[in-house]
Design a protein around this motif. Structure first.
Motif, PDB file in Angstrom:
ATOM      1  N   SER A 103       0.363  -1.184  -7.949  1.00 15.02           N
ATOM      2  CA  SER A 103       1.177  -0.575  -6.898  1.00 15.02           C
ATOM      3  C   SER A 103       2.432  -1.410  -6.703  1.00 15.02           C
ATOM      4  O   SER A 103       2.374  -2.643  -6.771  1.00 15.02           O
ATOM      5  CB  SER A 103       0.412  -0.499  -5.575  1.00 15.02           C
ATOM      6  OG  SER A 103      -0.646   0.422  -5.660  1.00 15.02           O
ATOM      7  N   ILE A 104       3.524  -0.721  -6.480  1.00 19.50           N
ATOM      8  CA  ILE A 104       4.790  -1.372  -6.134  1.00 19.50           C
ATOM      9  C   ILE A 104       5.154  -0.913  -4.736  1.00 19.50           C
ATOM     10  O   ILE A 104       5.373   0.279  -4.489  1.00 19.50           O
ATOM     11  CB  ILE A 104       5.901  -1.010  -7.127  1.00 19.50           C
ATOM     12  CG1 ILE A 104       5.543  -1.490  -8.538  1.00 19.50           C
ATOM     13  CG2 ILE A 104       7.229  -1.612  -6.698  1.00 19.50           C
ATOM     14  CD1 ILE A 104       6.568  -1.129  -9.593  1.00 19.50           C
ATOM     15  N   ILE A 105       5.175  -1.847  -3.802  1.00 19.20           N
ATOM     16  CA  ILE A 105       5.421  -1.535  -2.398  1.00 19.20           C
ATOM     17  C   ILE A 105       6.864  -1.878  -2.085  1.00 19.20           C
ATOM     18  O   ILE A 105       7.259  -3.049  -2.123  1.00 19.20           O
ATOM     19  CB  ILE A 105       4.449  -2.323  -1.493  1.00 19.20           C
ATOM     20  CG1 ILE A 105       3.007  -2.004  -1.876  1.00 19.20           C
ATOM     21  CG2 ILE A 105       4.711  -2.010  -0.031  1.00 19.20           C
ATOM     22  CD1 ILE A 105       1.986  -2.862  -1.171  1.00 19.20           C
ATOM     23  N   VAL A 106       7.642  -0.860  -1.808  1.00 18.99           N
ATOM     24  CA  VAL A 106       9.062  -1.021  -1.492  1.00 18.99           C
ATOM     25  C   VAL A 106       9.229  -0.754  -0.008  1.00 18.99           C
ATOM     26  O   VAL A 106       8.923   0.351   0.473  1.00 18.99           O
ATOM     27  CB  VAL A 106       9.936  -0.053  -2.309  1.00 18.99           C
ATOM     28  CG1 VAL A 106      11.407  -0.317  -2.050  1.00 18.99           C
ATOM     29  CG2 VAL A 106       9.636  -0.180  -3.795  1.00 18.99           C
ATOM     30  N   SER A 107       9.709  -1.753   0.718  1.00 14.20           N
ATOM     31  CA  SER A 107       9.872  -1.595   2.160  1.00 14.20           C
ATOM     32  C   SER A 107      11.205  -2.173   2.580  1.00 14.20           C
ATOM     33  O   SER A 107      11.849  -2.917   1.845  1.00 14.20           O
ATOM     34  CB  SER A 107       8.721  -2.284   2.907  1.00 14.20           C
ATOM     35  OG  SER A 107       8.748  -3.678   2.666  1.00 14.20           O
ATOM     36  N   GLY A 108      11.584  -1.856   3.790  1.00 12.83           N
ATOM     37  CA  GLY A 108      12.859  -2.294   4.341  1.00 12.83           C
ATOM     38  C   GLY A 108      13.335  -1.286   5.366  1.00 12.83           C
ATOM     39  O   GLY A 108      12.856  -0.142   5.406  1.00 12.83           O
ATOM     40  N   ALA A 134      -7.277  -1.276  -3.659  1.00 12.12           N
ATOM     41  CA  ALA A 134      -7.943  -1.064  -4.944  1.00 12.12           C
ATOM     42  C   ALA A 134      -7.007  -1.302  -6.124  1.00 12.12           C
ATOM     43  O   ALA A 134      -7.427  -1.156  -7.269  1.00 12.12           O
ATOM     44  CB  ALA A 134      -8.502   0.356  -5.017  1.00 12.12           C
ATOM     45  N   THR A 135      -5.756  -1.628  -5.879  1.00 16.04           N
ATOM     46  CA  THR A 135      -4.778  -1.872  -6.940  1.00 16.04           C
ATOM     47  C   THR A 135      -4.230  -3.285  -6.823  1.00 16.04           C
ATOM     48  O   THR A 135      -4.479  -3.997  -5.846  1.00 16.04           O
ATOM     49  CB  THR A 135      -3.620  -0.876  -6.856  1.00 16.04           C
ATOM     50  OG1 THR A 135      -2.940  -1.055  -5.599  1.00 16.04           O
ATOM     51  CG2 THR A 135      -4.113   0.557  -6.961  1.00 16.04           C
ATOM     52  N   THR A 136      -3.460  -3.669  -7.844  1.00 16.72           N
ATOM     53  CA  THR A 136      -2.748  -4.950  -7.801  1.00 16.72           C
ATOM     54  C   THR A 136      -1.343  -4.689  -7.265  1.00 16.72           C
ATOM     55  O   THR A 136      -0.555  -3.993  -7.905  1.00 16.72           O
ATOM     56  CB  THR A 136      -2.656  -5.566  -9.206  1.00 16.72           C
ATOM     57  OG1 THR A 136      -3.969  -5.775  -9.708  1.00 16.72           O
ATOM     58  CG2 THR A 136      -1.909  -6.894  -9.165  1.00 16.72           C
ATOM     59  N   PRO A 137      -1.022  -5.226  -6.094  1.00 17.03           N
ATOM     60  CA  PRO A 137       0.269  -4.871  -5.488  1.00 17.03           C
ATOM     61  C   PRO A 137       1.409  -5.750  -6.010  1.00 17.03           C
ATOM     62  O   PRO A 137       1.211  -6.893  -6.425  1.00 17.03           O
ATOM     63  CB  PRO A 137       0.025  -5.121  -3.998  1.00 17.03           C
ATOM     64  CG  PRO A 137      -0.995  -6.211  -3.963  1.00 17.03           C
ATOM     65  CD  PRO A 137      -1.863  -6.037  -5.197  1.00 17.03           C
ATOM     66  N   HIS A 138       2.588  -5.174  -5.993  1.00 15.95           N
ATOM     67  CA  HIS A 138       3.839  -5.874  -6.278  1.00 15.95           C
ATOM     68  C   HIS A 138       4.805  -5.487  -5.168  1.00 15.95           C
ATOM     69  O   HIS A 138       4.913  -4.307  -4.824  1.00 15.95           O
ATOM     70  CB  HIS A 138       4.402  -5.481  -7.644  1.00 15.95           C
ATOM     71  CG  HIS A 138       3.430  -5.669  -8.772  1.00 15.95           C
ATOM     72  ND1 HIS A 138       3.363  -6.810  -9.514  1.00 15.95           N
ATOM     73  CD2 HIS A 138       2.457  -4.838  -9.254  1.00 15.95           C
ATOM     74  CE1 HIS A 138       2.420  -6.692 -10.427  1.00 15.95           C
ATOM     75  NE2 HIS A 138       1.848  -5.500 -10.289  1.00 15.95           N
ATOM     76  N   TYR A 139       5.540  -6.465  -4.656  1.00 15.50           N
ATOM     77  CA  TYR A 139       6.299  -6.247  -3.433  1.00 15.50           C
ATOM     78  C   TYR A 139       7.797  -6.322  -3.702  1.00 15.50           C
ATOM     79  O   TYR A 139       8.270  -7.216  -4.416  1.00 15.50           O
ATOM     80  CB  TYR A 139       5.915  -7.288  -2.375  1.00 15.50           C
ATOM     81  CG  TYR A 139       4.460  -7.237  -2.012  1.00 15.50           C
ATOM     82  CD1 TYR A 139       3.985  -6.331  -1.064  1.00 15.50           C
ATOM     83  CD2 TYR A 139       3.546  -8.090  -2.628  1.00 15.50           C
ATOM     84  CE1 TYR A 139       2.637  -6.289  -0.732  1.00 15.50           C
ATOM     85  CE2 TYR A 139       2.206  -8.051  -2.309  1.00 15.50           C
ATOM     86  CZ  TYR A 139       1.752  -7.143  -1.367  1.00 15.50           C
ATOM     87  OH  TYR A 139       0.420  -7.080  -1.055  1.00 15.50           O
ATOM     88  N   VAL A 140       8.498  -5.353  -3.121  1.00 18.28           N
ATOM     89  CA  VAL A 140       9.959  -5.332  -3.144  1.00 18.28           C
ATOM     90  C   VAL A 140      10.415  -5.196  -1.706  1.00 18.28           C
ATOM     91  O   VAL A 140      10.091  -4.208  -1.032  1.00 18.28           O
ATOM     92  CB  VAL A 140      10.509  -4.171  -3.996  1.00 18.28           C
ATOM     93  CG1 VAL A 140      12.029  -4.182  -3.978  1.00 18.28           C
ATOM     94  CG2 VAL A 140      10.001  -4.247  -5.433  1.00 18.28           C
ATOM     95  N   ARG A 141      11.159  -6.199  -1.232  1.00 15.88           N
ATOM     96  CA  ARG A 141      11.649  -6.193   0.145  1.00 15.88           C
ATOM     97  C   ARG A 141      13.163  -5.970   0.094  1.00 15.88           C
ATOM     98  O   ARG A 141      13.909  -6.766  -0.471  1.00 15.88           O
ATOM     99  CB  ARG A 141      11.338  -7.520   0.832  1.00 15.88           C
ATOM    100  CG  ARG A 141       9.856  -7.806   0.977  1.00 15.88           C
ATOM    101  CD  ARG A 141       9.217  -6.827   1.938  1.00 15.88           C
ATOM    102  NE  ARG A 141       7.853  -7.177   2.269  1.00 15.88           N
ATOM    103  CZ  ARG A 141       6.792  -6.474   1.920  1.00 15.88           C
ATOM    104  NH1 ARG A 141       6.958  -5.373   1.204  1.00 15.88           N
ATOM    105  NH2 ARG A 141       5.578  -6.858   2.280  1.00 15.88           N
ATOM    106  N   CYS A 142      13.593  -4.867   0.674  1.00 11.18           N
ATOM    107  CA  CYS A 142      15.010  -4.500   0.666  1.00 11.18           C
ATOM    108  C   CYS A 142      15.669  -4.997   1.947  1.00 11.18           C
ATOM    109  O   CYS A 142      15.144  -4.780   3.053  1.00 11.18           O
ATOM    110  CB  CYS A 142      15.172  -2.984   0.533  1.00 11.18           C
ATOM    111  SG  CYS A 142      14.493  -2.320  -0.989  1.00 11.18           S
TER     112      CYS A 142
END
Length: 1818
Positions: free
Chosen positions: A158-163, A650-658
């Protein structure tokens, strides 16, 4: 370490600042224990005293060394705290323009508010396959990390994009999906990746809107799962949405807009298909005019609407559904504009009956107008016993209308999302997926409502998951390195989450209040105060009773409770929904019939598509007491959020902070306050805190040793174990053992320890620097003293010398003065003497001259008197002589007159004699002879009748005499009259002749004059043209002198441009060939998948089959051979034994004779016409019988010649028929020698007959020429006529017939002269016209040149040169086109002759082939199956024969199963030679099917081999060389003159005879291109893993490169332990291997040069691209390493004699990049030098390298921003492409030069290892 050690003088710290958040300062004084303050100097030199409290740890933060500033990873910083993070981000963003930065596992992305060229396909390919820490931070690096972990660990990602809004979340998620679509493209033709990307414009249109913070803000959250199969290709996708901001449909704040789709639809309202929507501009509708501004700068709503429609079509939404969707959207706009009028009582409302908007609303949705009008203003109340209909107030009606509009839009939004998911679903089994979460970040505004509460609640859940994941990774790293660790204390926000979602929490109380009939927001707020007043995360504001404060992880947020209940209920009246359910449009009815009670429709699709994923909740779901509770918005959001968290866990997360850098949307403008606020909110600082709590700095033993070896002692370096050395050094440098730990492969440091080590290292360098400076300064002072002492001695020496020289000068001057006086006095005396002497000499000369002149006059007088006497005496003597001479002349004349008279008299007597008459009557001798014969006959008769007539004779004689006298008298009279007439006629003819001659002379003179004038005019024009050319050349030379550099550069650029266009054209063609091969490969793969197992191709199937490989040959022949050949074809003779060489010679001879006959016939016809004219004139004047006889004779001769020619033609046809019949009769007996002999004899006789006829033609032509000469000789009779007429006494003796004949001769002469005159006049006119045409052409040419010259003068010098080059190119192009047309005509004629020759040769060779086959059959039984390698047959002709059934075995042994090692030591390209010899034999036997089958099988076999060995460089190069050699053989032995220039006579005998294989040569050329491209692909695949490590990372020069601290990303899970590290020697070894293989297999040297040029370009592109994407590689030492590595590669090229391949030129960008890293970068002169040097680098690449430039130690300086701006200003005139990276996939177009072989076919031996015993040598 103590505070006194840390806070010493010159230490830099951070102090708080109200404007900039943090400000840098420097200590001016060492801190001592007990001091209450620090003495600081700010950056503006302001002195500040900063208070400190050491006991409470209230001291300023330490600043990192400059070498650590600008790091790619924030965790690489030694001091980890808020100001360090903020400063690092600011430096990277503003100075280097880097928007991405790592912070451990988080990618921090700052919105630049500007389009950057870092998202192209080239960048995607550059990041593909790279480890995460190897390249600069990028969203593509995160996507690649997720993709690699999914493939390696087989775990979902998972790629979590937040901001917050405007930070760039949507764009980041879009680029991540684009990366997956590019790297993991679908394996089938479903184009699922295009559909995934097509969902973005649809969701942006219906879910994004303009806000005050962002022009394209996502007003909903979405989670997109991209599914992959086992081969990790995209097979499908699924989307889930969260919390759509429905309130925006009915209300927008100032300067904001509604959702984009409304404005797009209004912009397209003028389209014909949207006329029924009744839409106008957006300003006319209430729901779209709230914000005031309905447009966005730089956005075209109509264009975006077209993209939305295209995306809907791509996703399978039918046109009628699209129209229905647009109708529903338009109906919402009309609903918002419905006019509602309040009644007087205030409790009821009404809608005007004529309201157009309501009518349009009902019409578009297909509902009843009256019912909707009624239930918009009324509501139904249901009690236990009765049902009431109640009116509503104006505000209630407006609220109900807005609620209905929001509900309609929400249902439509859900329907669109559901259909997108259906379009993205797949029937294939999903193996794994990568999810991309684009969700809103933490939000806080002045007024925060229900939407902000849900958003912050979701961020609390995500932050909790983020904290636990970061902590987990930290502990895993410690356990992996086997170091002791303690539990790290980190912030846990579970109490805040419990406050929101636990039992009787905020959401629970909100749902309970919604169930109360008269529940209000105020009551709910009071319940919150009562229940949670003691919670540390909940507070009540002092000045409000309707608001509450929640202490979130990021900040405290105050929420206003007004509107919470209404938004949570999301109430829509049931009566209005029922009306919509009854719509006549199916889509509208389905929107509301499918409304689910529990979870939104978007989740059902998720449940279906992800049913294969087993997800277990970590927390049990809360039980729902009743149905009403399920319907609340809060409950739905909490349920979907829990499901999302289960998926993420249940996934391996990857984080993107905008991060949003400023609120004004200014490009590259950084607001520290806003940035810090977002960093605190997004968890970046929490990551820093967790890292700082443990061991944030990590070094490998190797890197630590290289970096800090200066701190080691000599005895410590004696140990060979670097790990032991590092341990001993650290234990001596850092006394506290808790500050570091030794792991298996790394050393772990606490925060600040690396900075301390850097300080020690800097101090060590500083001490060494001071020592060096001290020594150097002492040496400089000694040198200075010695220089001063030497200077003093020199001054003294020069001073003393000066005084001595001055004294000597005085003495010399004194002596010189005495000498001057003496000389002056002597000169004065001498001048007086000379003056007296000159006077005496003058007097003497004058006197002597006077006496001389007097004597001269006397002598002159005497001389003149003598001359007078001489002339007088001479005149007297001449007078006397003249008198005597005149007297003598008179006497002579009298005597001569007398003699002349005597001679004249004698001549007259002679003229009257018989001899003269005889001479005159010479022409009458024949007639006299005839008359004599007649007289003899008459005498005989007279004798017989003498007796009978004796009596009558006397009488008759008398009468005869009488008649004779009368006749003589009459004849004399008649002759006198006739002679007068003849004389008059001759005189008139003479006058006419003279007149004609005079006219002819006049015409000739006029012609000559005019011709002279024309020639003079032409000469003048040529002279003028020459002058103009000279002037033009002078001007051109002047222009060239003025702009020599520019013109040469422009010409070079023009040549390069033309060459580039040629290369592009060749590249386009080869790309087409490449695409064809890929399509063919893809077709074969699909066919293999459809029919697995063994599959046999049909025998008649071939990729090269065509209806007819050889075009039909026309059997029509030249001349009269057509009938004979047609007759032969009708008879069906297939094997006529004819000697075609003799036959063609005979045919050519007949054609020549035919042409000569035609010419003679034309000439005879012309002569006949002339003779007819003469006959007509002779008939009028008395025709001559002899002339008619000559004409008749010539005509008869011509007819006889024609008859003989026809007879000869008939004999030739009979000869052909006889030969054909004989061939038919002798066909079975094979008696070809007898038939040949007969044919040769007959042809020989025919040839002799032709020679005879040719001689007759020559005789006839000679006779005609003689007749012409005789006819022309008539004019020579004119002197004879003049001679006759000069004798006046001879007229009476001239015969009348002679006179007539003379008259006709004069007439004929006159006509001949007239004909000549007319011919000359016609020739003159033609010549005049020709000259006029030349003059006109010269005039036009001169006008064109003048116009061109005038136009050229108006242009600039550069344009003049360019215009001249264009004119020359156009002229050469026209000439080339003319030549090309001529060549095409000649080739066409050649092909026609070849086709005609083939049909003859085929028929002639059939008999020879049959006889040869019979001999081969007899010899075949005698041959053994073993082929001797060393034995050579004497009669071997370079042909190999095989049977048709052995073709498959031939292809298998020679192509399919052949290994290159089997042919080691043999002739290179042996299979190509063998194949050609087989083709040659098939050509010899004229078997076109065999040739076609063999070539097709060979090409298909080569393709199969290449497909099977698609990664074998040796096999690919082997078949590339053989294919090229086979192609060269087909060219060399094709028979074309252009390819045979280097052939020997023996090689020319081996040429093909029957077939033209041009089409197959083209197919082989295309195949060679495919093999070449596969060869390059294999070589690049072998080289590419080595390039970066060898060129950038490996230390070719030991100890040159330093090591900088590494961050978390160097510990990325994508990196595999023990990865290979390559050096430059590995690349060179691989290159040597390539070169050896290519040379051993006999590949053409030109192709080898192109191969290595391509490989060096790939090395250049990969190295430069990595350099542009790696900040750690852009340093001075890297530039030195690069230059050394490039020099080694250049040396290798020179050693292999490959320096002429252009490979070094392809490395020019990398060479200039290496030089750029080493150049000085400070002054404007340095900038100018960089601009002039880096011509092969684009502006973006130069600026990128300068931004990335990083010093390896503190003694280097960074590149300033002002210097980079100077570079950009100087390079702004360049027209560089916008592409940042080089295209590493680019392949130069390959050129296969023609390279004939020196071998002959009969000298090639076939080794026994090939198992080709079935081939027979011919």
């Amino acid at each position: 370490m103590s505070y006194s050690e840390l806070y010493s003088r010159y230490t830099r710290v951070w102090i708080p600042d109200p404007d900039e958040v943090w400000r840098s300062a420097e200590l001016t004084k060492d801190y001592k224990d007990g001091d209450k303050s620090l003495q600081l100097r700010l950056e503006d030199d302001t002195i500040l005293e900063y208070p400190v409290d050491v006991q409470n740890n209230q001291v300023p933060f330490l600043r990192n060394p400059d070498i650590l500033v600008g790091e790619n990873d924030l965790t690489a910083l030694s001091h980890l705290h808020e100001p360090a993070v903020l400063h690092n981000l600011k430096v990277r963003f503003l100075e280097s323009n880097h928007i991405y930065t790592y912070c451990g596992i988080v990618l921090v992305a700052i919105n630049p508010y500007e389009q950057l060229p870092i998202y192209g396909q080239d960048v995607i390919y550059a990041y593909s396959g790279q480890n995460m820490g190897d390249m600069d931070p990028h969203i593509f690096a995160v996507a690649e990390e997720a993709y690699k972990q999914m493939a390696r660990d087989e775990k979902n990602q998972s790629i979590i994009v937040s901001g917050e809004s405007g930070a760039g979340k949507t764009v980041s998620a879009k680029y991540a999906m684009r990366y997956f679509a590019t790297v993991g493209g679908s394996a089938s033709d479903t184009n699922i990746e295009e559909k995934v990307l097509a969902s973005s414009p649809i969701m942006e249109a219906i879910g994004n809107a303009k806000t005050t913070r962002n022009d394209n803000s996502s007003r909903f959250g979405k989670y997109i799962e991209i599914g992959f199969d086992k081969k990790y290709h995209i097979i499908g996708a699924n989307m889930r949405t969260y919390l759509l901001e429905k309130s925006r449909v009915v209300f927008q704040a100032d300067d904001e807009r509604n959702y984009h789709i409304f404005y797009q639809l209004c912009a397209a309202a003028s389209l014909p298909e949207f006329k029924e929507l009744s839409l106008t501009c957006a300003e006319d509708f209430f729901y779209t005019a709230h914000g005031g501004n309905t447009s966005i700068e730089g956005v075209d709503d109509a264009e975006d609407f077209e993209k939305t429609r295209q995306a809907l079509t791509l996703l399978g939404v039918r046109e009628n559904h699209q129209i229905s969707i647009f109708k529903i959207i338009a109906s919402i706009l009309h609903l918002g504009s419905v006019e509602i009028q309040a009644e007087r009582d205030g409790d009821s409302c009404s809608i005007p009956p004529q309201d157009e908007h309501l009518s349009n609303f009902c019409r578009l949705l297909g509902i009843e107008h009256s019912q909707m009008e009624h239930w918009l203003c009324h509501r139904k109340l249901v009690t236990a016993s009765e049902t009431y209909v109640k009116t509503m107030s104006l505000q209630q009606v407006v609220n109900a209308r807005d609620a209905l509009a929001k509900h309609i839009y929400a249902q439509l939004f859900s329907w669109i999302v559901e259909h997108i998911n259906k379009a993205l679903q797949t029937s294939l089994k999903q193996h794994s997926f990568i999810g991309v979460l684009d969700i809103y970040g933490f939000e806080t505004f002045e007024v925060n409502s229900f939407e902000q509460f849900c958003i912050n609640y979701a961020n609390e859940k995500l932050q909790q998951q983020f904290n636990s994941h970061v902590f987990k990774l930290e502990q895993e790293e410690y356990m992996k390195e086997q170091i002791p660790w303690t539990l790290i204390d980190f912030y846990d926000n579970q109490p805040c989450i419990d406050l929101i979602e636990a039992k009787l929490g905020i959401l629970d109380l909100l749902d309970e209040e919604c169930k109360v009939p008269k529940g209000t927001d105020q009551n709910w707020a009071q319940k919150l105060y009562e229940r949670h007043s003691n919670s540390q995360h909940f507070q009540k504001p002092r000045m409000s009773n309707t608001a509450f404060i929640v202490n979130h992880f990021a900040d405290k947020v105050e929420y206003l409770s007004d509107g919470f209940l209404e938004k949570n209920r999301d109430t829509v009246y049931e009566e209005q929904i029922n009306i919509l359910k009854a719509s006549k449009f199916p889509l509208v009815a389905d929107l509301f019939h499918d409304d689910k009670d529990s979870v939104p429709a978007t989740n059902t699709a998720k449940n279906r598509s992800s049913s294969k994923i087993n997800i277990r909740s970590s927390r049990p779901l809360m039980k729902v007491p009743n149905k009403e509770h399920k319907k609340s918005v809060g409950y739905q959001f909490r349920t979907s959020l829990n499901l999302l968290m289960e998926t993420l866990n249940a996934t391996t997360p990857h984080y993107v902070r905008c991060i949003k850098p400023n609120d004004e949307k200014l490009p590259f403008h950084f607001d520290p306050k806003r940035a810090v606020q977002q960093l605190r909110a997004c968890g970046v600082l929490e990551t820093i805190r967790i890292s700082a709590a443990g061991y944030p700095s990590r070094w490998t033993y190797h890197d630590f040793f290289n970096r800090y070896r200066v701190l080691m002692k000599k005895r410590e370096l004696a140990n060979t174990d670097k790990k032991t050395i590092c341990k001993s050094v650290l234990e001596g440098l850092i006394k506290d053992p808790d500050k570091f730990q030794f792991g298996r492969s790394k050393i772990f440091f606490r925060a600040g320890q690396v900075a301390y080590l850097e300080k020690l290292r800097a101090d060590k360098f500083r001490e060494a620097t001071i020592m060096i400076q001290k020594t150097v300064r002492g040496w400089l002072q000694k040198v200075k003293y010695r220089r001063l002492r030497a200077a003093t001695l020199s001054l003294q020496r020069f001073s003393r010398g000066f005084l001595a020289r001055r004294l000597a000068e005085h003495l010399r001057r004194t002596r010189a003065a005495i000498v001057l006086q003496k000389q002056y006095r002597m000169l004065k005396a001498r001048r007086a003497y000379l003056r007296v002497r000159r006077a005496a000499v003058i007097i003497q000369s004058c006197t002597r001259a006077m006496f001389v002149r007097r004597n001269y006059r006397q002598v002159l007088k005497e001389h003149k008197a003598t001359i007078i006497q001489k002339y007088a005496r001479a005149w007297m003597a001449r007078s006397r002589f003249l008198r005597q001479r005149r007297a003598a002349i008179v006497i002579q004349c009298a005597f001569r007159r007398l003699k002349a008279k005597q001679e004249l008299k004698a001549l007259k007597i002679e003229a009257r004699s018989a001899e003269h008459l005889k001479r005159l009557n010479v022409g009458m001798e024949n007639k006299v002879v005839q008359l004599q014969r007649k007289i003899d006959d008459q005498n005989k008769e007279f004798k017989t009748l003498t007796e009978q007539l004796s009596t009558v004779t006397s009488t008759h004689a008398m009468e005869v005499e009488k008649l004779k006298k009368e006749l003589a008298h009459y004849q004399q009279n008649q002759e006198a009259d006739t002679s007068l007439q003849l004389q008059e006629e001759v005189q008139s003819l003479r006058t006419e002749l003279l007149k004609a001659q005079s006219e002819r002379r006049v015409l000739e003179d006029a012609h000559n004059k005019e011709n002279g004038e024309l020639r003079k005019r032409v000469a003048d024009l040529e002279h003028e043209n020459a002058l103009l050319k000279d002037e033009k050349e002078c001007l051109n030379n002047q222009i060239l002198r003025q702009s020599k550099a520019e013109s040469s550069q422009s010409s070079v650029e023009e040549n390069l441009l033309m060459k580039k266009e040629l290369e592009e054209e060749r590249s386009r063609y080869q790309n087409l060939v490449k695409e064809y091969s890929q399509l063919e490969q893809r077709y074969e793969n699909l066919r293999d998948e459809q029919t697995p197992g063994h599959r046999k191709n049909p025998s008649n199937q071939s990729s090269l089959e065509s209806d007819s490989n050889y075009p039909s040959i026309s059997t029509s022949e030249i001349g009269d051979t057509e009938d004979a050949l047609q007759q032969m074809e009708e008879i069906g003779i297939e094997k006529a034994a004819m000697d075609m060489t003799v036959f063609l010679k005979l045919q050519k001879r007949v054609r020549e004779l035919e042409q000569e006959r035609k010419k003679l016939q034309v000439q005879l016809e012309k002569e006949q016409q002339d003779s007819k004219k003469v006959q007509v004139e002779q008939q009028n004047n008395g025709l001559d019988v002899d002339q008619d006889a000559d004409i008749a004779y010539n005509s008869l001769k011509r007819q006889e010649l024609e008859s003989e020619n026809k007879k000869l033609k008939n004999d030739l046809n009979e000869l052909r028929k006889a030969v054909a019949d004989q061939a038919v009769r002798d066909n079975s007996t094979h008696s070809s020698p007898d038939s040949y002999t007969l044919l040769l004899n007959q042809l020989k006789l025919a040839n002799e007959e032709l020679e005879v006829r040719k001689e007759e033609v020559l005789i006839l032509r000679t006779q005609i020429m003689n007749a012409d000469q005789r006819r022309l000789s008539g004019k020579n009779m004119e002197p004879n006529i003049n001679a006759r007429t000069s004798w006046p006494n001879s007229e009476k003796h001239v015969d009348q017939e002679d006179a007539i004949e003379a008259y006709h001769g004069v007439c004929q002469t006159n006509r001949l002269l007239e004909a000549q005159l007319q011919a000359q006049s016609l020739e003159h006119e033609e010549e005049v016209e020709h000259l006029k045409a030349q003059v006109e052409a010269l005039k036009e040419e001169m006008d064109k040149q003048q116009q061109t010259f005038c136009q050229t003068l108006l242009l600039s010098p550069e344009a003049q040169v360019e215009f001249g080059v264009q004119q020359e190119i156009s002229r050469l192009t026209n000439e080339n086109l003319d030549f090309k047309e001529l060549v095409e005509k000649l080739e066409k004629n050649e092909r026609k002759l070849k086709k005609q020759l083939k049909i003859y040769m085929k028929k002639v060779q059939d008999l020879e082939a049959a006889q040869a086959l019979a001999q081969n059959d007899r010899r075949h039984h005698e041959l053994t199956r073993q082929v001797t390698v060393q034995r050579k047959e004497k009669d071997f002709q370079g042909m190999l024969e095989y049977h048709k059934e052995d073709e498959a075995l031939l292809i298998r042994n020679l192509v399919t199963d052949l290994k290159p090692q089997m042919l080691s030591g043999t002739v290179p390209c042996l299979p190509a030679y063998i194949l050609y010899m087989c083709v040659r034999h098939a050509d010899y036997t004229n078997d076109d099917l065999k040739v076609h089958s063999l070539l097709s099988s060979t090409i298909n076999g080569v393709k199969k081999v290449l497909k099977k060995h698609n990664d074998d460089f040796e096999m690919t190069s082997f078949w590339l060389s053989n294919t090229c050699r086979f192609l060269h053989c087909l060219k060399q032995y094709s028979g074309d003159e252009g390819f045979m220039t280097q052939n020997t006579a023996k090689q020319n005998e081996h040429c093909l005879k029957n077939f033209d294989l041009t089409e197959y040569r083209q197919v082989l050329s295309d195949l060679s291109i495919q093999i070449y491209q596969q060869l390059i692909k294999i070589a690049e695949g072998l080289l590419q893993p080595m390039i970066v490590s060898a060129m950038l990372e490996n230390e070719s020069i030991q100890g040159l490169s330093g090591v900088r601290p590494t961050g978390y990303r160097k510990r990325s899970s994508s990196m595999v332990d023990g990865e290979n590290s390559y050096c430059l020697e590995a690349i060179i070894r691989q290159m040597n291997s390539f070169h050896t293989v290519l040379c051993d297999q006999g590949l053409d040297p030109e192709i080898i040069l192109q191969v290595f040029k391509q490989l060096f370009y790939m090395i250049n592109a990969v190295t430069l691209n990595n350099l542009l994407l790696r900040k750690d590689a852009c340093s001075w030492s890297t530039g030195m390493q690069l230059r050394y590595n490039i020099s080694q590669l250049e040396e290798w090229l020179r050693g292999k004699n490959l320096h002429q391949s252009g490979a070094v030129q392809t490395m020019e960008p990398l060479i200039q990049a290496a030089q750029l890293l080493q150049l000085k970068k400070k002054t404007p002169e340095d900038a100018e030098a960089i601009c002039s040097l880096c011509t092969s680098l684009s502006t973006q690449q130069i600026v990128k390298i300068l931004n990335l430039y990083t010093p390896l130690n503190e003694f280097e300086e960074r590149v300033t921003v002002s210097f980079i701006r100077t570079i950009q200003a100087q390079l702004q005139e360049r027209n560089d492409p916008q592409q940042l990276l080089l295209d590493s996939k680019h392949v130069f177009p390959v050129l296969f030069p023609y390279n004939p072989s020196a071998l002959t076919m009969d000298s090639i031996h076939i080794p026994a290892c090939l198992n080709l015993e079935f081939l027979n040598e011919v």
